[in-house]
Design a protein around this motif. Sequence first.
Motif, PDB file in Angstrom:
ATOM      1  N   ASP A 709       0.744  -1.131  -0.085  1.00 56.05           N
ATOM      2  CA  ASP A 709       0.084  -0.122   0.123  1.00 56.05           C
ATOM      3  C   ASP A 709       0.851   1.336   0.030  1.00 56.05           C
ATOM      4  OD1 ASP A 709       0.991   0.157   2.542  1.00 56.05           O
ATOM      5  OD2 ASP A 709      -0.921   0.283   3.529  1.00 56.05           O
ATOM      6  N   ALA A 710       2.034   0.869  -0.350  1.00 55.73           N
ATOM      7  CA  ALA A 710       3.245   2.185  -0.362  1.00 55.73           C
ATOM      8  C   ALA A 710       3.624   2.907   1.074  1.00 55.73           C
ATOM      9  CB  ALA A 710       2.457   3.405  -1.262  1.00 55.73           C
ATOM     10  N   THR A 711       3.111   1.719   2.030  1.00 55.06           N
ATOM     11  CA  THR A 711       3.783   2.353   3.347  1.00 55.06           C
ATOM     12  C   THR A 711       5.649   2.250   3.363  1.00 55.06           C
ATOM     13  OG1 THR A 711       1.841   2.181   4.495  1.00 55.06           O
ATOM     14  CG2 THR A 711       3.618   2.021   5.900  1.00 55.06           C
ATOM     15  N   LEU A 712       6.064   3.042   3.799  1.00 52.63           N
ATOM     16  CA  LEU A 712       7.596   2.559   3.702  1.00 52.63           C
ATOM     17  C   LEU A 712       7.893   2.435   5.290  1.00 52.63           C
ATOM     18  CD1 LEU A 712      10.275   3.007   2.341  1.00 52.63           C
ATOM     19  CD2 LEU A 712      10.452   5.194   3.382  1.00 52.63           C
ATOM     20  N   LEU A 713       8.566   1.494   5.424  1.00 52.00           N
ATOM     21  CA  LEU A 713       9.363   1.148   6.885  1.00 52.00           C
ATOM     22  C   LEU A 713      10.946   0.898   6.614  1.00 52.00           C
ATOM     23  CD1 LEU A 713       7.060  -2.203   7.541  1.00 52.00           C
ATOM     24  CD2 LEU A 713       6.874   0.151   8.408  1.00 52.00           C
ATOM     25  N   ALA A 714      11.491   1.698   7.472  1.00 55.36           N
ATOM     26  CA  ALA A 714      12.884   1.973   7.230  1.00 55.36           C
ATOM     27  C   ALA A 714      13.726   2.241   8.630  1.00 55.36           C
ATOM     28  CB  ALA A 714      13.189   3.319   6.479  1.00 55.36           C
ATOM     29  N   ASN A 715      14.822   1.240   8.696  1.00 53.52           N
ATOM     30  CA  ASN A 715      15.688   1.591   9.633  1.00 53.52           C
ATOM     31  C   ASN A 715      17.147   2.214   9.348  1.00 53.52           C
ATOM     32  OD1 ASN A 715      14.336   0.265  11.857  1.00 53.52           O
ATOM     33  ND2 ASN A 715      14.875  -1.638  10.935  1.00 53.52           N
ATOM     34  N   ASP A 723      14.309   6.689  -0.780  1.00 50.96           N
ATOM     35  CA  ASP A 723      13.083   7.316  -1.371  1.00 50.96           C
ATOM     36  C   ASP A 723      12.911   8.576  -1.185  1.00 50.96           C
ATOM     37  OD1 ASP A 723      13.060   4.843  -2.413  1.00 50.96           O
ATOM     38  OD2 ASP A 723      11.427   4.108  -1.314  1.00 50.96           O
ATOM     39  N   GLU A 724      11.686   8.961  -0.430  1.00 50.18           N
ATOM     40  CA  GLU A 724      11.414  10.329  -0.105  1.00 50.18           C
ATOM     41  C   GLU A 724      11.598  10.807   1.145  1.00 50.18           C
ATOM     42  OE1 GLU A 724       7.360   8.393   0.287  1.00 50.18           O
ATOM     43  OE2 GLU A 724       9.270   8.002  -0.489  1.00 50.18           O
ATOM     44  N   ARG A 761       9.687  14.812   1.595  1.00 51.75           N
ATOM     45  CA  ARG A 761       9.478  15.438   0.466  1.00 51.75           C
ATOM     46  C   ARG A 761       9.724  16.969   0.469  1.00 51.75           C
ATOM     47  NH1 ARG A 761       3.854  12.131   0.113  1.00 51.75           N
ATOM     48  NH2 ARG A 761       4.351  10.353  -1.330  1.00 51.75           N
ATOM     49  N   ARG A 762      10.655  17.091   1.051  1.00 54.70           N
ATOM     50  CA  ARG A 762      11.261  18.526   1.200  1.00 54.70           C
ATOM     51  C   ARG A 762      10.954  19.432   2.504  1.00 54.70           C
ATOM     52  NH1 ARG A 762      11.449  20.787  -4.984  1.00 54.70           N
ATOM     53  NH2 ARG A 762      12.681  18.764  -5.923  1.00 54.70           N
ATOM     54  N   LYS A 763       9.980  18.711   3.126  1.00 51.77           N
ATOM     55  CA  LYS A 763       9.531  19.049   4.471  1.00 51.77           C
ATOM     56  C   LYS A 763      10.249  18.675   5.507  1.00 51.77           C
ATOM     57  CE  LYS A 763       5.324  19.859   7.045  1.00 51.77           C
ATOM     58  NZ  LYS A 763       3.734  19.993   7.159  1.00 51.77           N
ATOM     59  N   THR A 764      10.772  19.430   6.307  1.00 53.29           N
ATOM     60  CA  THR A 764      11.324  19.070   7.644  1.00 53.29           C
ATOM     61  C   THR A 764      10.634  19.211   8.880  1.00 53.29           C
ATOM     62  OG1 THR A 764      13.597  19.372   6.510  1.00 53.29           O
ATOM     63  CG2 THR A 764      13.536  19.031   8.852  1.00 53.29           C
ATOM     64  N   VAL A 765      10.627  18.083   9.625  1.00 52.82           N
ATOM     65  CA  VAL A 765      10.125  18.376  11.093  1.00 52.82           C
ATOM     66  C   VAL A 765      10.933  17.736  11.958  1.00 52.82           C
ATOM     67  CG1 VAL A 765       7.657  17.821  10.095  1.00 52.82           C
ATOM     68  CG2 VAL A 765       9.176  15.918  10.773  1.00 52.82           C
ATOM     69  N   GLU A 766      10.974  18.475  12.992  1.00 47.68           N
ATOM     70  CA  GLU A 766      11.857  18.024  14.260  1.00 47.68           C
ATOM     71  C   GLU A 766      11.051  17.254  15.365  1.00 47.68           C
ATOM     72  OE1 GLU A 766      13.827  21.273  16.188  1.00 47.68           O
ATOM     73  OE2 GLU A 766      15.266  21.551  14.480  1.00 47.68           O
TER      74      GLU A 766
END
Length: 781
Positions: A709-715, A723-724, A761-766
């Motif tokens: 379903d396009a969900t990304l899981l990453a470590n 990806d994004e 997608r170029r938006k950064t959150v802390e």
Amino acid sequence: MPGFGYVDRRTALRGGAAAAASVALTTALASPSSAQASGTGGMSSIVTGYRELQTGIDRPSAERATALANLDRVAKSYHDSMTVGDGPLWKDLPLGPGSDFTTSMYARLRAIAVNWGTPGGTLAGDAGVLTRIKGALELLYTSDQYSEKTAEIGNWYTYEIGVPLYLLHILATVADELTRDELAKYLKPVLKFSGNPNLRTNNPSVVETGANRADKSTISIVSGAMLGDAERINRGVAAFTDVEGGGAASVIAKLHRAGGDGFHTDGSFLQHDSVPYPGHYGIILLTALASAIHVTKGTEFELPADVRDAAYALVSDTFAPFVHAGALMESVRGRFLSRQGESAHDIGHQLTGAVVLLARSASGEREKELGGLAAKWITEDTFAPYLKIPDPERFAPGPDLVGIPGIEFAQELLATGIRPARTVAAHRVFGQQDRMVHVTEGWSASLGVASTRISRYESINSMNLHGWYVGDGALYLFLPKAKGHFTDAYWPTVDPRLLPGTTTKSGPPPKLESVPLTGKDHCGGVRWDARHGAHALDFVSQDGTLTAKKSWFFTASGVVCLGAGITDSSGERIRTTIENRNLGENGSGALLADGHLVGGSESLRRKRWLHLEKVGGYVLLDDAEVTALREDRTGTWRDVDKGANTKGTTVPYTRRYQKLVIEHGAAPSGASYAYAVLPTASVLETIASAWSWRVRSNTATVQAVRLWDATLLANFFAAGSVDEVSVSGPASVALGRKGNGWQLAVSDPTQRQDVLRVTVRRKTVEVPVKDTFGATQIVRI
């Protein structure tokens, strides 16, 4: 390190007896002062309640009759072989200071005493047997095997907790037949060795914590009631929450930190500071709490309502997630997974008994919740049925609550028509004990991992002698058609160098240590939802020569396993184990590789999928060289546990195993692996699973998969991108659609950072992660 002792709970007899002793204790109570007089009734109730935990409530049933017959056999054997004179009670248990056999002496005597107090028991009410019980108590006391003159030699636990518990079981059963002077005499060593439930007697600078404190609190309550000492009872009640210490060592407090004995805010439970122990010490603690709640209920000494409520809440938060088919998962059993007399089902029975007892004292929705969980575990445990006790010594993890009393209480509960709880999908990360659990309606999984916070394994008191790799990334799978997989002589017979999920060397294992930590902080993961999550381990071998980055991505259908940066300088062959499945004695089950039947031993090259009949499928996601080996292995429980009070038998067991091992060769540098494990999958489901995910990265910096379903899981093991998504440092990340927008889930597996900056997608959150101890943080973007 405090608390490393353990009473021989195997001979505590899960079939503890079922007496109807409801007569209030009278003459056995010491004469109370005027200040204590109002509490005499409550004290009698406490002793009667504690007697019920040994002897039950005389609720007839076919299951009780069968269990009693088995208890009769064991108790009569101990009685007939016991000699009450000047020498030892049993020839194989010599008397002497600091004897390793003291615990067993009291355990055997307990079996006799409890059977004597059981209506319908072989020894029930026999005046001659009672005389011999009294004689045995006197011999053990006058020989200073256990008296106020005895010196603590060896394991402190024997004197301060182990023997006192057994002695109280015996005294509670025969108390009405002892004079108050006799009762006071036999309790003198208990007052000496367990005088203050808050402190360690042999080292008063040690403040008792966790299960040890709970046991001592119960000892104080029950012995105080027997002595007519209200102050001692109240001190025991107060010790549960450490009133004298300002609550610092309260057994129900939730610690908001990594490490340290007791319960933690995320539901973790640790003992010995760094060992995850919901599967043993946590249950011992819960059992003590349940016992204290039971015996004090309705008295002026009743545990406070907030303590009772906290005990009820612990069941679903800490214990239930790690129960599969009535058994505790191996990842939270510490060294006790090596113990013949405490299988995963044994300790699961004790948990069930404690929860049944808690349900008896609860009300409303909490009563339904507890009763529903207990009913679920009783119903699902078809491998070692809770209501059947073929051998009291075999299924014997605890000193009370299970066995005949457990059968009676459980049947009383089931007779109410309580509805068993449903299995609900769940993915939980317990960062404060470096554990996780993944539950589906069909199968469950958990990981054995380690860090600078949590030990690789525990091997003390000559236990867990093959435990070298249980914390090196072991993937434990629990299947509906293999409920006895780990109980069925698994640990004596499995190749301990090739546990599923681990990357190991072919040479000799490292030297066993007590509770070895690793040199890496990175161990943890992120929860996306009830069916998905990612977990990561920055792995280093105990000798420091082998390193790897390891990830597990959990889904509803299986687990995707990635490894990268596998590097070793020892020169030995390096292997990653996909599977090492116990097929049972003379077990069978076809193994297919791309549709072809695999024989006993084969080297499989460039295969895409494997399927093991009755187990599930395996998908190979790269060009790995896999060795498939089916072999019979023989071992004894004594091989893995030589403890003085816990040692296994020397009876050889042979079990058949199916191994699937990825070969990395000697001295690899930057090697990798990628495969998926699909529990319970059919051949067609295994082949079709290729559409379930895509591996997006498998490097030493980032490992990631994209779900259907396009969900990304990453470590991420360092700052990087896939990806994004980009991150500023080590992190576990999940990104996907939720409702009308996107949701980001983030955790810090190192538990060292203050803030993680995540760019999507170029938006950064802390994302603040300081003091979150690896817990998942949710951000809507």
